[in-house]
Design an enzyme around this catalytic site. Sequence first.
Site, PDB file in Angstrom:
ATOM      1  NE  ARG A  46      41.720  54.416  45.846  1.00  0.00           N
ATOM      2  CZ  ARG A  46      42.073  53.881  46.786  1.00  0.00           C
ATOM      3  NH1 ARG A  46      42.850  53.743  47.713  1.00  0.00           N
ATOM      4  NH2 ARG A  46      43.308  52.411  46.358  1.00  0.00           N
ATOM      5  CB  THR A  98      33.131  45.626  45.909  1.00  0.00           C
ATOM      6  OG1 THR A  98      33.682  46.787  44.756  1.00  0.00           O
ATOM      7  CG2 THR A  98      31.686  45.125  45.282  1.00  0.00           C
ATOM      8  CE  LYS A 107      36.645  42.573  53.252  1.00  0.00           C
ATOM      9  NZ  LYS A 107      35.965  43.786  52.313  1.00  0.00           N
TER      10      LYS A 107
HETATM   11  P1  NDP Z   1      41.100  44.603  44.200  1.00  0.00           P
HETATM   12  O1  NDP Z   1      42.308  44.924  44.745  1.00  0.00           O
HETATM   13  O2  NDP Z   1      40.516  43.666  42.812  1.00  0.00           O
HETATM   14  O3  NDP Z   1      39.871  45.501  44.912  1.00  0.00           O
HETATM   15  C1  NDP Z   1      39.462  47.146  45.902  1.00  0.00           C
HETATM   16  C2  NDP Z   1      38.809  48.195  44.922  1.00  0.00           C
HETATM   17  O4  NDP Z   1      38.434  48.551  46.193  1.00  0.00           O
HETATM   18  C3  NDP Z   1      39.710  48.844  44.631  1.00  0.00           C
HETATM   19  O5  NDP Z   1      38.432  49.218  43.557  1.00  0.00           O
HETATM   20  C4  NDP Z   1      39.911  49.757  44.816  1.00  0.00           C
HETATM   21  O6  NDP Z   1      40.382  50.747  44.378  1.00  0.00           O
HETATM   22  C5  NDP Z   1      38.779  49.940  46.382  1.00  0.00           C
HETATM   23  N1  NDP Z   1      40.060  50.615  47.507  1.00  0.00           N
HETATM   24  C6  NDP Z   1      40.857  51.084  48.241  1.00  0.00           C
HETATM   25  N2  NDP Z   1      40.745  51.399  48.859  1.00  0.00           N
HETATM   26  C7  NDP Z   1      39.588  52.888  48.680  1.00  0.00           C
HETATM   27  C8  NDP Z   1      39.433  53.884  49.370  1.00  0.00           C
HETATM   28  N3  NDP Z   1      40.140  54.232  50.145  1.00  0.00           N
HETATM   29  N4  NDP Z   1      38.578  54.543  48.446  1.00  0.00           N
HETATM   30  C9  NDP Z   1      37.887  54.264  47.891  1.00  0.00           C
HETATM   31  N5  NDP Z   1      38.484  52.654  47.012  1.00  0.00           N
HETATM   32  C10 NDP Z   1      39.026  51.971  47.856  1.00  0.00           C
HETATM   33  O7  NDP Z   1      40.252  43.639  45.621  1.00  0.00           O
HETATM   34  P2  NDP Z   1      39.579  42.304  44.730  1.00  0.00           P
HETATM   35  O8  NDP Z   1      38.057  42.827  43.855  1.00  0.00           O
HETATM   36  O9  NDP Z   1      39.135  41.357  45.101  1.00  0.00           O
HETATM   37  O10 NDP Z   1      38.262  42.822  45.991  1.00  0.00           O
HETATM   38  C11 NDP Z   1      36.716  43.324  46.108  1.00  0.00           C
HETATM   39  C12 NDP Z   1      36.299  43.319  48.047  1.00  0.00           C
HETATM   40  O11 NDP Z   1      36.230  42.081  48.126  1.00  0.00           O
HETATM   41  C13 NDP Z   1      37.172  43.970  49.327  1.00  0.00           C
HETATM   42  O12 NDP Z   1      36.278  44.463  50.040  1.00  0.00           O
HETATM   43  C14 NDP Z   1      38.138  43.091  49.794  1.00  0.00           C
HETATM   44  O13 NDP Z   1      38.872  42.830  51.018  1.00  0.00           O
HETATM   45  C15 NDP Z   1      36.780  41.710  49.446  1.00  0.00           C
HETATM   46  N6  NDP Z   1      37.374  40.040  48.942  1.00  0.00           N
HETATM   47  C16 NDP Z   1      38.225  39.198  48.713  1.00  0.00           C
HETATM   48  C17 NDP Z   1      38.395  38.470  48.470  1.00  0.00           C
HETATM   49  C18 NDP Z   1      40.377  37.971  47.964  1.00  0.00           C
HETATM   50  O14 NDP Z   1      40.363  36.479  47.553  1.00  0.00           O
HETATM   51  N7  NDP Z   1      40.167  38.706  46.386  1.00  0.00           N
HETATM   52  C19 NDP Z   1      38.199  37.571  48.992  1.00  0.00           C
HETATM   53  C20 NDP Z   1      36.924  38.045  50.409  1.00  0.00           C
HETATM   54  C21 NDP Z   1      36.807  39.210  50.030  1.00  0.00           C
HETATM   55  P3  NDP Z   1      41.746  51.212  43.476  1.00  0.00           P
HETATM   56  O15 NDP Z   1      41.262  50.619  41.778  1.00  0.00           O
HETATM   57  O16 NDP Z   1      41.855  52.833  43.442  1.00  0.00           O
HETATM   58  O17 NDP Z   1      43.113  50.949  44.379  1.00  0.00           O
END
Ligand code: NDP
Length: 342
Positions: free
Chosen positions: A36, A84, A163
């Site tokens: 972002r 992701t 999701k």
């Molecule tokens: P993080 O919170 O570490 O990562 C989330 C990511 O999404 C960050 O890079 C964040 O960016 C980005 N993001 C959020 N909102 C926006 C937006 N509006 N525009 C662009 N980017 C955005 O979580 P995880 O790595 O754990 O999660 C990654 C994926 O895995 C997600 O889709 C989550 O739903 C899925 N997931 C996670 C699980 C878990 O237990 N951790 C379990 C199952 C699925 P920024 O840094 O700018 O906020």
Amino acid sequence: MASGTQVVVTGASGLIAKYTIAEFLRRGHDVRGTLRSLAKADAVRSAVSLLGADPGNLSFAVADLSNDAGWDEAIGGAAVVVHTASPFPVEQPRDPQEVIAPARDGTLRILRAATKAGVARVVMTSSAVAIFYPTGRPKGHVYSEEDFTDETRSDLTPYFKSKAIAETAAWDFTESTPGAPQLVVINPGFVQGPAVDADLSTSHELYRIMAKGTYPAAPSISFPVTDVRDVAAAHVEAAFRPGIEGNRYLVGEGQLSLFALGRILARELPDLASKVPKFELPDFAVRIAAVFDRKLQTVLPELGETKRYTNSKVKAGLGLTLHGADEAATAAVRSLRDLRLI
Ligand code: NDP
């Protein structure tokens, strides 16, 4: 696929993304991560270095899920997109659309840009929560990739809905759009394994909350546990394996209750033993408390049943050996202490 493929990873600042980027780089691919804001670029470079990858072939592009700007430039020239990025708040918003709209519309923005760019395959990070909440399953049902969460269920949190809705939108798009990329979906459970830096995922934030002694008791809930190293390996395998398009893969090994996670925290870090939950709360007490504490709303759909599931498809289909739940949670706790975050 030969090394040197251009891969785009959306949400490069996330925990799963950092491990996935590092794995692509280690295998010799070029990665463009979307952020972002470029303010997090150096932190991502440092994280992938710590994970043993050379960030020399890592570049960045700026794009937000809520906005069309930047996606064509970010995705142009890529052979594979790993999507992701998705809002994953610690606390559920009052307006569900705060998480649903960026998750769904952002996924569609990425798929449209990928179609325009002639991307061969998109690998999407969905979640076990897009599997575990269909309607009408009997108690004892063994959940698998055949199950789809019913997004109309009234007990789902905004995050769970986001999701399920985003994944369904992705399948609908790729099935109905001529020239759309192939789609493969990864559905991780509750992600554990080592944190790499202080920009914690919500799943690691849980330990910080526990370590403060915020919750003297835990709701009686369990969830499938997934090691972030296995999630990264699954994404990279899914990017290149021929013939697996149209599949989703539930990635998890075993289950742990919230109470058990607290016991692991206390076992590994005895100085925090007095802070972790001492007992499990009856379900009715949790439902009442959730009226006042929005963080607790996340756990409401989990009350009442420990769900059984199978992980045979990901092991056979992607050839993965998965870390065990205790091992993954122990690694999470130890990494948070090494990082001096708990
Ligand atoms: P993080 O919170 O570490 O990562 C989330 C990511 O999404 C960050 O890079 C964040 O960016 C980005 N993001 C959020 N909102 C926006 C937006 N509006 N525009 C662009 N980017 C955005 O979580 P995880 O790595 O754990 O999660 C990654 C994926 O895995 C997600 O889709 C989550 O739903 C899925 N997931 C996670 C699980 C878990 O237990 N951790 C379990 C199952 C699925 P920024 O840094 O700018 O906020």
